[in-house]
Motif scaffolding. Structure first.
Motif, PDB file in Angstrom:
ATOM      1  N   SER A 191       0.800  -1.234   0.000  1.00 49.82           N
ATOM      2  CA  SER A 191       0.000   0.000   0.000  1.00 49.82           C
ATOM      3  C   SER A 191       0.825   1.274   0.000  1.00 49.82           C
ATOM      4  O   SER A 191       0.330   2.327  -0.409  1.00 49.82           O
ATOM      5  N   ARG A 194       6.703   1.993  -3.696  1.00 49.49           N
ATOM      6  CA  ARG A 194       6.664   1.984  -5.154  1.00 49.49           C
ATOM      7  C   ARG A 194       6.523   0.565  -5.687  1.00 49.49           C
ATOM      8  O   ARG A 194       5.822   0.334  -6.671  1.00 49.49           O
ATOM      9  N   LYS A 197       2.839  -0.445  -5.447  1.00 50.47           N
ATOM     10  CA  LYS A 197       2.007   0.325  -6.363  1.00 50.47           C
ATOM     11  C   LYS A 197       2.273  -0.061  -7.820  1.00 50.47           C
ATOM     12  O   LYS A 197       1.355  -0.088  -8.641  1.00 50.47           O
TER      13      LYS A 197
END
Length: 326
Positions: A191, A194, A197
């Protein structure tokens, strides 16, 4: 479309913990807890809660592994067999070779990580579909574990390793502590970093991810390496709990782990994932199995129940995807 209708058709999720959590899954968990508390006087107790966490710990860690891979629109069918392979390698490192006990931990993680690297390289570089690659690794890892042990469990692990599986500081099982710690770390990674994501971006639209400069192939290799390493950790905990490296350990665990991830809100086709959701999904599986055991339900029926939950998980995922498109 009318905004009130659109609101009804949106996926039912809770946000605020770094990722969407399927509300239906949380409701299912609460209903199970309430129902089983009524059905069995032994269910709602602190000792039984610890037993549920203990029983869920291995599957939960495998579920976190699945969450990362599925988030990037991948699949890892090998984690159950990698668990068994890592357990065997860990046990042999201290039993057959005679290395100090810390090497049992190192070898378990390395064995799992190596399997993950191979999976990642074949998927990302050789362009072989993940389903085929990991299905092949499922057979290779299981076969290697059987060959290394002649099909027999390797008994007798050092006391510090056994403590990792059987220790209870302040009454709390060590595997449960490790399980919750891994949940916290992987939640943060998915969460708030990098790496996490990028996994979600790749799962949502790989072409767009490449266009924005994300090194998709390297990311996939890292994701499968993480998946394998977590499977190695699960294998270590399994071996420590039963005090042996069992080459048959983890059989069919990959399906239960994937079910836990999907139940928790991870999209089977990538782009949406939640470690906290997977934690809830794993607890649903653990509570269900624990409750059925307390009610003396045959293991055959338990297998049927788990299969039904798998279908339910995919159905819920389809419903949420349909709402998201509306």
């Amino acid at each position: 479309m009318d905004t009130s209708v659109a609101a009804i058709r949106r996926p039912l999720t809770l946000r605020g913990l770094g990722g969407a959590i399927r509300l239906e899954s949380l409701i299912v968990l609460i209903v199970l807890i309430v129902g089983l508390s009524i059905a069995s006087p032994y269910f709602l107790s602190l000792s039984n809660a610890f037993n549920i966490l203990l029983a869920t710990s291995v599957i939960g860690i495998l579920g976190f592994a699945s969450t990362f891979v599925i988030a990037a629109a991948g699949i890892d069918l090998s984690i159950g067999s990698v668990l068994g392979f890592a357990a065997v390698v860990s046990a042999l490192s201290v039993n057959a070779i005679g290395l100090p006990w810390p090497f049992a931990i190192v070898f378990a993680l390395l064995a799992g990580g190596l399997c993950g690297v191979i999976n990642g390289l074949l998927v990302a570089r050789a362009r072989i579909p993940a389903f085929i690659v990991t299905l092949g690794m499922l057979g290779v890892a299981r076969g290697a574990a059987l060959v290394l042990t002649n099909g027999q469990p390797v008994y007798g692990l050092p006391a510090p390793i056994v403590w990792l599986g059987q220790g209870r500081p302040l009454g709390v099982p060590v595997p449960a502590i490790i399980f919750l710690a891994v949940a916290a770390v992987t939640h943060y990674v998915l969460s708030s970093t990098r790496f996490g994501k990028y996994a979600l971006v790749i799962g949502d639209n790989e072409a767009a991810a490449r266009a924005t400069g994300i090194r998709v192939d390297r990311q996939r290799i890292m994701l499968y390496t993480l998946s394998g390493t977590l499977a190695g950790l699960a294998g270590l905990l399994f071996a420590a709990r039963v005090n042996s490296g069992d080459p048959t350990a983890g059989t069919s665990y990959e399906l239960t782990a994937i079910t836990a991830a999907i139940l928790g809100g991870t999209n089977l086709f990538g782009g949406r994932a939640s470690v906290i959701g997977t934690l809830i999904g794993a607890l649903i599986m653990g509570v269900l199995q624990n409750g059925l055991n307390l009610l003396a339900v045959s293991s055959f029926y338990q297998q049927m129940a788990i299969g039904a939950v798998l279908v339910l998980a995919v159905w819920l995922d389809q419903i949420n995807r349909g709402r998201g498109r509306s």
